[in-house]
Scaffold this motif. Structure first.
Motif, short mmCIF file in Angstrom:
data_model
loop_
_atom_site.label_atom_id
_atom_site.label_comp_id
_atom_site.label_asym_id
_atom_site.label_seq_id
_atom_site.Cartn_x
_atom_site.Cartn_y
_atom_site.Cartn_z
N GLY A 53 10.98 -3.68 39.81
CA GLY A 53 10.59 -4.52 38.63
C GLY A 53 9.27 -4.97 38.65
N ASP A 54 8.40 -4.65 39.88
CA ASP A 54 6.86 -4.92 39.71
C ASP A 54 6.36 -3.85 38.66
OD1 ASP A 54 7.27 -6.83 41.63
OD2 ASP A 54 6.45 -5.47 43.23
N VAL A 55 5.12 -4.40 38.19
CA VAL A 55 4.48 -3.51 37.23
C VAL A 55 3.45 -2.75 37.81
CG1 VAL A 55 3.18 -3.62 35.25
CG2 VAL A 55 5.03 -5.16 35.24
N VAL A 56 3.43 -1.53 37.92
CA VAL A 56 2.51 -0.48 38.57
C VAL A 56 1.50 -0.23 37.51
CG1 VAL A 56 1.92 1.31 40.20
CG2 VAL A 56 4.07 -0.28 40.32
N PHE A 57 0.19 -0.35 37.80
CA PHE A 57 -0.75 -0.03 36.68
C PHE A 57 -1.66 0.91 37.63
CE2 PHE A 57 -4.86 -0.08 34.37
CZ PHE A 57 -4.56 0.25 33.52
N ASP A 61 -9.73 4.63 38.30
CA ASP A 61 -10.55 3.59 39.16
C ASP A 61 -9.80 2.88 40.28
OD1 ASP A 61 -13.11 3.92 38.11
OD2 ASP A 61 -12.57 2.76 36.89
N GLY A 62 -8.15 3.09 40.13
CA GLY A 62 -7.52 2.49 41.13
C GLY A 62 -6.12 2.07 40.69
N ILE A 63 -5.29 1.40 41.44
CA ILE A 63 -4.02 1.11 41.16
C ILE A 63 -3.82 -0.60 41.66
CG2 ILE A 63 -1.62 1.34 41.96
CD1 ILE A 63 -2.49 3.96 43.07
N ALA A 64 -3.12 -1.10 40.52
CA ALA A 64 -2.56 -2.55 40.65
C ALA A 64 -1.15 -2.63 40.57
CB ALA A 64 -3.55 -3.35 39.60
N VAL A 65 -0.77 -3.38 41.56
CA VAL A 65 0.64 -3.91 41.61
C VAL A 65 0.88 -5.23 41.23
CG1 VAL A 65 2.79 -3.87 42.89
CG2 VAL A 65 1.31 -2.01 43.37
N ILE A 66 1.49 -5.45 40.20
CA ILE A 66 1.59 -6.91 39.57
C ILE A 66 3.25 -7.53 39.84
CG2 ILE A 66 1.29 -8.57 37.57
CD1 ILE A 66 -0.34 -5.91 36.47
N PRO A 67 3.48 -8.44 40.55
CA PRO A 67 4.76 -8.95 40.92
C PRO A 67 5.31 -9.28 39.45
CG PRO A 67 3.24 -9.89 42.45
CD PRO A 67 2.33 -9.24 41.48
N GLN A 68 6.80 -8.98 39.33
CA GLN A 68 7.44 -9.19 38.04
C GLN A 68 7.38 -10.47 37.68
OE1 GLN A 68 11.51 -8.32 38.35
NE2 GLN A 68 11.59 -8.00 36.12
N GLU A 73 1.97 -13.24 32.59
CA GLU A 73 0.76 -13.86 32.50
C GLU A 73 -0.77 -12.94 33.01
OE1 GLU A 73 -1.69 -17.62 35.04
OE2 GLU A 73 0.56 -17.10 35.63
N VAL A 74 -0.50 -12.17 33.89
CA VAL A 74 -1.27 -11.08 34.26
C VAL A 74 -1.64 -10.33 33.10
CG1 VAL A 74 -2.05 -9.14 35.84
CG2 VAL A 74 -0.79 -11.52 36.81
N VAL A 75 -0.87 -9.80 32.55
CA VAL A 75 -1.19 -8.80 31.32
C VAL A 75 -1.80 -9.56 30.27
CG1 VAL A 75 0.00 -7.55 29.57
CG2 VAL A 75 0.88 -7.21 31.85
N THR A 76 -1.52 -10.79 29.86
CA THR A 76 -2.20 -11.86 28.90
C THR A 76 -3.46 -11.88 29.17
OG1 THR A 76 -0.05 -12.66 28.41
CG2 THR A 76 -2.18 -13.84 27.46
N GLU A 80 -7.25 -10.59 27.53
CA GLU A 80 -8.13 -11.21 27.10
C GLU A 80 -9.69 -11.10 27.80
OE1 GLU A 80 -6.54 -15.26 28.58
OE2 GLU A 80 -5.35 -15.40 26.85
N LYS A 81 -9.49 -10.42 29.12
CA LYS A 81 -10.59 -10.25 29.71
C LYS A 81 -11.20 -8.86 29.07
CE LYS A 81 -13.03 -9.36 33.79
NZ LYS A 81 -13.19 -8.87 35.19
#
Length: 108
Positions: A53-57, A61-68, A73-76, A80-81
């Motif tokens: 269920g984690d989001v893996v992007f 340039d690299g890989i980010a793992v975002i806890p579900q 919030e992280v995607v928002t 914005e950035k």
């Protein structure tokens, strides 16, 4: 595909448009050495725990793992950035001074 190991057949994989992120390429196949032992459970890749269920992007340039639990919030915040960075690049392309662009966006 993301693997903590190596891959092979890089040119053929790229021609397929199939994204592969690995430690590197190696001209040895996995035949007889790899076994699927389960799926849908936590794994560790390069020291990072990935839960179902984690989001893996992943991108060049690299890989980010975002806890579900914090993915929305992280995607928002990421979008914005990116909007700020896009504005900063546009201002720089249009002749804006670096100090002015930094003062306006606080990103470069």
């Amino acid at each position: 595909m993301i693997t903590d190991g190596c891959h092979r057949d890089t040119r053929m994989i790229q021609a397929l448009g199939f994204p592969v992120f690995s430690r590197g390429s190696r001209p040895v196949d996995i035949s007889g050495r790899g076994t699927v032992v389960s799926h849908g459970r936590p794994v560790e890749v390069a020291g990072v725990r990935v839960e179902p269920g984690d989001v893996v992007f992943a991108e060049i340039d690299g890989i980010a793992v975002i806890p579900q639990a914090v993915a929305d919030e992280v995607v928002t915040r990421a979008f914005e950035k990116v909007a700020k960075e896009d504005g900063a690049r546009e201002d720089l392309r249009n002749g804006g001074l670096l100090a002015e662009v930094w003062a306006r966006y606080k990103v470069l």
